[in-house]
Design a protein around this motif. Sequence first.
Motif, PDB file in Angstrom:
ATOM      1  N   THR A 110       0.859  -1.162   0.000  1.00 20.92           N
ATOM      2  CA  THR A 110       0.000   0.000   0.000  1.00 20.92           C
ATOM      3  C   THR A 110       0.905   1.225   0.000  1.00 20.92           C
ATOM      4  O   THR A 110       2.019   1.155   0.503  1.00 20.92           O
ATOM      5  CB  THR A 110      -0.951  -0.022   1.229  1.00 20.92           C
ATOM      6  N   LEU A 111       0.444   2.367  -0.501  1.00 23.67           N
ATOM      7  CA  LEU A 111       1.334   3.521  -0.688  1.00 23.67           C
ATOM      8  C   LEU A 111       1.438   4.413   0.554  1.00 23.67           C
ATOM      9  O   LEU A 111       2.524   4.871   0.895  1.00 23.67           O
ATOM     10  CB  LEU A 111       0.864   4.344  -1.892  1.00 23.67           C
ATOM     11  N   LEU A 112       0.323   4.670   1.221  1.00 24.80           N
ATOM     12  CA  LEU A 112       0.358   5.542   2.412  1.00 24.80           C
ATOM     13  C   LEU A 112      -0.364   4.835   3.551  1.00 24.80           C
ATOM     14  O   LEU A 112      -1.551   4.533   3.456  1.00 24.80           O
ATOM     15  CB  LEU A 112      -0.296   6.898   2.101  1.00 24.80           C
ATOM     16  N   TRP A 113       0.378   4.555   4.611  1.00 19.06           N
ATOM     17  CA  TRP A 113      -0.151   3.862   5.789  1.00 19.06           C
ATOM     18  C   TRP A 113       0.635   4.342   6.998  1.00 19.06           C
ATOM     19  O   TRP A 113       1.799   4.725   6.879  1.00 19.06           O
ATOM     20  CB  TRP A 113       0.006   2.343   5.600  1.00 19.06           C
ATOM     21  N   HIS A 114       0.008   4.315   8.179  1.00 24.11           N
ATOM     22  CA  HIS A 114       0.713   4.783   9.382  1.00 24.11           C
ATOM     23  C   HIS A 114       1.578   3.687   9.991  1.00 24.11           C
ATOM     24  O   HIS A 114       2.410   3.958  10.843  1.00 24.11           O
ATOM     25  CB  HIS A 114      -0.285   5.311  10.421  1.00 24.11           C
ATOM     26  N   GLN A 115       1.372   2.427   9.569  1.00 27.91           N
ATOM     27  CA  GLN A 115       2.201   1.321  10.044  1.00 27.91           C
ATOM     28  C   GLN A 115       3.253   0.984   8.985  1.00 27.91           C
ATOM     29  O   GLN A 115       3.073   1.268   7.808  1.00 27.91           O
ATOM     30  CB  GLN A 115       1.350   0.068  10.276  1.00 27.91           C
ATOM     31  N   GLN A 116       4.316   0.311   9.408  1.00 23.60           N
ATOM     32  CA  GLN A 116       5.359  -0.171   8.498  1.00 23.60           C
ATOM     33  C   GLN A 116       5.907   0.940   7.594  1.00 23.60           C
ATOM     34  O   GLN A 116       6.305   0.685   6.459  1.00 23.60           O
ATOM     35  CB  GLN A 116       4.858  -1.375   7.684  1.00 23.60           C
ATOM     36  N   THR A 117       5.911   2.154   8.125  1.00 23.88           N
ATOM     37  CA  THR A 117       6.572   3.271   7.455  1.00 23.88           C
ATOM     38  C   THR A 117       7.768   3.653   8.315  1.00 23.88           C
ATOM     39  O   THR A 117       7.599   3.945   9.504  1.00 23.88           O
ATOM     40  CB  THR A 117       5.623   4.484   7.307  1.00 23.88           C
TER      41      THR A 117
ATOM     42  N   SER B 274       9.154  19.347   7.710  1.00 20.80           N
ATOM     43  CA  SER B 274       8.092  20.275   7.321  1.00 20.80           C
ATOM     44  C   SER B 274       7.098  19.573   6.387  1.00 20.80           C
ATOM     45  O   SER B 274       7.389  18.505   5.835  1.00 20.80           O
ATOM     46  CB  SER B 274       8.686  21.469   6.576  1.00 20.80           C
ATOM     47  N   ARG B 275       5.945  20.206   6.213  1.00 19.23           N
ATOM     48  CA  ARG B 275       4.951  19.697   5.256  1.00 19.23           C
ATOM     49  C   ARG B 275       5.572  19.544   3.865  1.00 19.23           C
ATOM     50  O   ARG B 275       5.364  18.533   3.186  1.00 19.23           O
ATOM     51  CB  ARG B 275       3.760  20.670   5.211  1.00 19.23           C
ATOM     52  N   GLU B 276       6.362  20.550   3.445  1.00 22.59           N
ATOM     53  CA  GLU B 276       6.944  20.533   2.094  1.00 22.59           C
ATOM     54  C   GLU B 276       7.868  19.326   1.914  1.00 22.59           C
ATOM     55  O   GLU B 276       7.820  18.642   0.894  1.00 22.59           O
ATOM     56  CB  GLU B 276       7.722  21.822   1.816  1.00 22.59           C
TER      57      GLU B 276
ATOM     58  N   TRP C 239       1.143  11.378   9.261  1.00 20.26           N
ATOM     59  CA  TRP C 239       0.696  11.924   7.976  1.00 20.26           C
ATOM     60  C   TRP C 239      -0.263  13.092   8.191  1.00 20.26           C
ATOM     61  O   TRP C 239      -0.116  14.145   7.564  1.00 20.26           O
ATOM     62  CB  TRP C 239       0.008  10.837   7.141  1.00 20.26           C
ATOM     63  N   LEU C 240      -1.229  12.893   9.079  1.00 13.53           N
ATOM     64  CA  LEU C 240      -2.206  13.955   9.353  1.00 13.53           C
ATOM     65  C   LEU C 240      -1.538  15.126  10.073  1.00 13.53           C
ATOM     66  O   LEU C 240      -1.756  16.297   9.731  1.00 13.53           O
ATOM     67  CB  LEU C 240      -3.351  13.394  10.204  1.00 13.53           C
ATOM     68  N   GLU C 241      -0.711  14.804  11.057  1.00 14.56           N
ATOM     69  CA  GLU C 241      -0.056  15.817  11.886  1.00 14.56           C
ATOM     70  C   GLU C 241       0.805  16.771  11.044  1.00 14.56           C
ATOM     71  O   GLU C 241       0.754  17.984  11.218  1.00 14.56           O
ATOM     72  CB  GLU C 241       0.825  15.068  12.892  1.00 14.56           C
TER      73      GLU C 241
END
Length: 359
Positions: free
Chosen positions: A86-93, A107-109, A152-154
């Motif tokens: 999967t491309l975007l996940w909060h686990q295994q990143t 930063s966001r950028e 990701w959200l933060e």
Amino acid sequence: MPKSEPALKDVYKKDFYVGAALNQRQSSGQDAQATALIRQQFNTISPENLLKWGPVHPRPGQYNFQPADAYVAFGQQHKMFIIGHTLLWHQQTPKWVFEDEAGQPVSREVLLQRLQEHIRTVVGRYKGKIQGWDVVNEAIDDQQGALRKTKWLEILGEDFAAKAFEFAHQADPKAELYYNDYSLYRPEKREGVIRLVKGLQAKGIKVTAIGMQGHYGLRQPTIEQVEASIVAFAKLGVRVNFTELDIDVLPNPSRRQGADVSENYAADPRYNPYPAGLPDSVQQQLARRYADLFALFHKHRDVIDRVTLWGVTDADSWLNNWPIRGRTSYPLLFDRRYQPKPALPAVLQATGSARPAGH
């Protein structure tokens, strides 16, 4: 298994793809018995772990494509519909994704740049080969249906999902793009996903399908609860996929349903009641449960594109180790000896009791 039995993929050929998630031994061709079973029964595959960020992109600028290349080659060789997960996940990143060299949040950028580069590189490599991607995985929280509190959200803010879908579409404009999550039969999570998808659609972002993971028990959720979400998601104009189907027959130490991999419990024999084999009475319950679910999928075949089991045989299942390590679990259609369980003929016959959907 006897050749007289039709294969899953053939019985449901006019309805939807039927697939399995493969582990690395299977996708690299090291498990000959599994290869034979996969070829015989399934026409779509998903990768259990090897395309998650940690395994495929462990360090900045360093990609580990060998396992994913072998997985894609396996799918092409056997003419499968190939899924990327999967491309975007909060686990295994890996932590480095969110941090600078001093260990401070980026930063966001910077994070957007890293996300875009990752998606462009991974999706771009398999452009035209991987036909569908789980772009965003498990971004809705379990309780309120709000966006899950993650890095990701933060750091990126509420448009993190929109950005991931945009980057994936740029990298392969023809690929199907999915939102994937568990416990989507729960009204709060269902509403959260509907809000998320409507928000993406309002920005002109196409979501091909919502993936309902389908980590279910013998009794929960009810068929009516699952059906309510199929109908609600179809009203958004998206397809529905069942992406990680398995049935946990073991007692659950947590009253929470779902698949939050951060939940773990200490070993306790009460929660591992069948170490020597599944009693026939439970086999029959499992068969009925699978038959009921596939009858429901068949009924809604006008909106369901794919049903994927999370594993090939019971031996492969993540449920042997979650939420308690070392359990003997029996959640799939094939046993540890690669033989069909009573659930398989029950699934093959489930089309007979189903009626066309009424929408």
